[in-house]
Scaffold this active site. Structure first.
Site, short mmCIF file in Angstrom:
data_model
loop_
_atom_site.label_atom_id
_atom_site.label_comp_id
_atom_site.label_asym_id
_atom_site.label_seq_id
_atom_site.Cartn_x
_atom_site.Cartn_y
_atom_site.Cartn_z
N VAL A 6 -36.32 30.93 37.08
CA VAL A 6 -36.83 32.15 36.45
C VAL A 6 -36.59 33.31 37.40
O VAL A 6 -36.84 33.19 38.60
CB VAL A 6 -38.35 32.00 36.16
CG1 VAL A 6 -38.93 33.32 35.67
CG2 VAL A 6 -38.59 30.91 35.11
N GLY A 7 -36.12 34.41 36.86
CA GLY A 7 -35.88 35.60 37.68
C GLY A 7 -37.05 36.57 37.61
O GLY A 7 -38.18 36.20 37.29
N ASP A 8 -36.76 37.82 37.89
CA ASP A 8 -37.81 38.85 37.93
C ASP A 8 -38.23 39.32 36.54
O ASP A 8 -39.36 39.77 36.35
CB ASP A 8 -37.31 40.07 38.72
CG ASP A 8 -36.04 40.67 38.14
OD1 ASP A 8 -35.18 39.89 37.67
OD2 ASP A 8 -35.90 41.90 38.12
N THR A 50 -29.70 42.49 32.62
CA THR A 50 -30.96 42.47 31.90
C THR A 50 -31.08 43.79 31.17
O THR A 50 -30.57 44.78 31.65
CB THR A 50 -32.09 42.43 32.97
OG1 THR A 50 -31.87 41.32 33.81
CG2 THR A 50 -33.45 42.44 32.38
N THR A 101 -33.29 45.51 37.42
CA THR A 101 -32.16 44.71 36.98
C THR A 101 -31.44 44.20 38.22
O THR A 101 -31.59 44.78 39.29
CB THR A 101 -31.24 45.55 36.08
OG1 THR A 101 -30.14 44.76 35.64
CG2 THR A 101 -30.70 46.78 36.80
N GLY A 102 -30.69 43.14 38.06
CA GLY A 102 -29.96 42.60 39.20
C GLY A 102 -30.49 41.25 39.63
O GLY A 102 -31.08 40.52 38.82
N1 GLY Z 1 -32.77 40.26 36.70
C1 GLY Z 1 -32.69 39.14 35.89
C2 GLY Z 1 -32.69 37.86 36.59
O1 GLY Z 1 -32.55 37.79 37.80
O2 GLY Z 1 -32.82 36.85 35.92
#
Ligand code: GLY
Length: 342
Positions: free
Chosen positions: A232-234, A203, A254-255
């Site tokens: 959906v991520g963070d 990201t 990120t991650g």
């Molecule tokens: N950090 C981005 C995601 O997990 O989508």
């Protein structure tokens, strides 16, 4: 007395007022320089360097941090060689490139899009959600229609390279979200030599402070490669992938987004800074929170945090080695390898 020591002294005195008499809990072991009363921009990963350069065209002229972070992250969003953000992002398991992004300014205004398709600059749509609607989040088709209504162009985001990587992945369809541990993301996704295979992704999170001392942040991604449709991520979740509190500073992550969401990571980092931790120490504590939740899982995934406080101090910390971040100010421009737990 060195400038740094003098600064730490004055910061300490200043912080008595800033933190309303709260005790300073800890000093970080950060060895990064501090920059006071000057604009500064920070971005996750090596590719943040080019994004910072763009952001600096605004910050360096005294422009607003919000404008700078939007302009900055548009660089990787438009880069077809960056397979984790925007155009050329690796698709979900059904072959759709879906983008997640959010933005936050110095007044707690924020906007977000989740699962946006066929629009390159998800960050600019997120900004319009913030500025033109009474809402914070728009998702999927609604976000897409909102973008079209505001003059964005429908475009195919799936490049031949990313399509090839997806078709290669389909041969095994192994769903194992192991993240970018050695930062080899830019190797061809179909090359098969990335640690953990082609499921690595990342990201861009960018945080900045302008010449007026105001902070803003932006975060944008195509999410986990070959993710379940709708995942959906963070990154587009305010408080998880990004948080800005103009009294304290800003943080981004990120991650593996799932691990960040569970601890509302970026908000946690900002709150730890509010309690007196310097940015690197706050990021480290957030990483430790992830470990305390599930030590075995934490050994296998990557999460990195990046933070900036109102004094211009900054720092990052990750679970695994390999997390880098880029910094640019009037005094320095470099990529820093963050410390990690493992
Ligand atoms: N950090 C981005 C995601 O997990 O989508």
């Amino acid at each position: 007395m060195s400038t740094r020591r003098k600064f730490l002294q004055t910061s300490f005195l200043g912080s008595i007022g800033l933190f309303s008499g709260k005790k300073i809990m800890a000093q970080s072991d950060a060895d990064y320089p501090t920059i006071k009363n000057e604009p500064i921009v920070l971005s996750t990963w090596d590719f943040g360097k080019a994004a910072n350069t763009e952001a600096w065209t605004i910050l360096g002229k005294g422009g607003r941090a919000l404008d700078a972070v939007e302009a900055g992250v548009k660089i990787p969003e438009a880069d077809p060689n960056n397979q984790s953000v925007g155009y050329g992002g690796l698709p979900d398991r059904d072959g759709h490139v879906t983008l997640d992004a959010c933005i936050m300014d110095e007044y707690y205004n924020c906007g977000s899009v989740m699962g946006l398709e066929n629009i390159i600059h998800a960050i600019s749509v997120a900004r319009l959600v913030m500025e033109k609607t009474p809402h914070v989040v728009l998702i999927g088709e609604g976000a897409f229609q909102f973008a079209l209504a505001n003059g964005f162009k429908k475009e195919n985001l799936l490049t031949p390279e990313s399509e090839k990587a997806w078709k290669e992945w389909l041969k095994t369809s192994k769903y194992e979200p192991i993240m970018n541990i050695e930062n080899k993301l830019h190797k061809p996704a179909s090359g098969g030599d990335m640690p953990g295979g082609p499921n690595n992704h990342d990201t861009i999170g960018m945080i900045a402070m302008d010449a007026s001392g105001n902070c803003s942040g932006a975060c944008t991604t195509s999410g986990m490669a070959f993710k379940m449709r709708g995942r959906v991520g963070d990154s587009p979740i305010i408080g998880a992938g990004l948080y800005v509190d103009n009294e304290v500073g800003a943080a981004t992550s990120t991650g593996v987004g799932e691990e960040v969401i569970r601890i509302v990571g970026s908000h946690l980092v900002v709150e730890l800074m509010r309690q007196g931790l310097e940015p690197e120490a706050a990021c480290k504590k957030a990483v430790e929170r992830i470990i305390s939740r599930n030590p075995e899982k934490a050994k296998k995934v990557q999460v990195g945090f990046l933070a900036l406080n109102k004094k211009g101090q900054y720092g990052g910390y990750a679970l695994q080695p390999g997390f880098t971040f880029a910094v640019k100010s009037g005094k320095e421009e470099r990529i820093i390898k963050a410390k990690s737990i493992y």
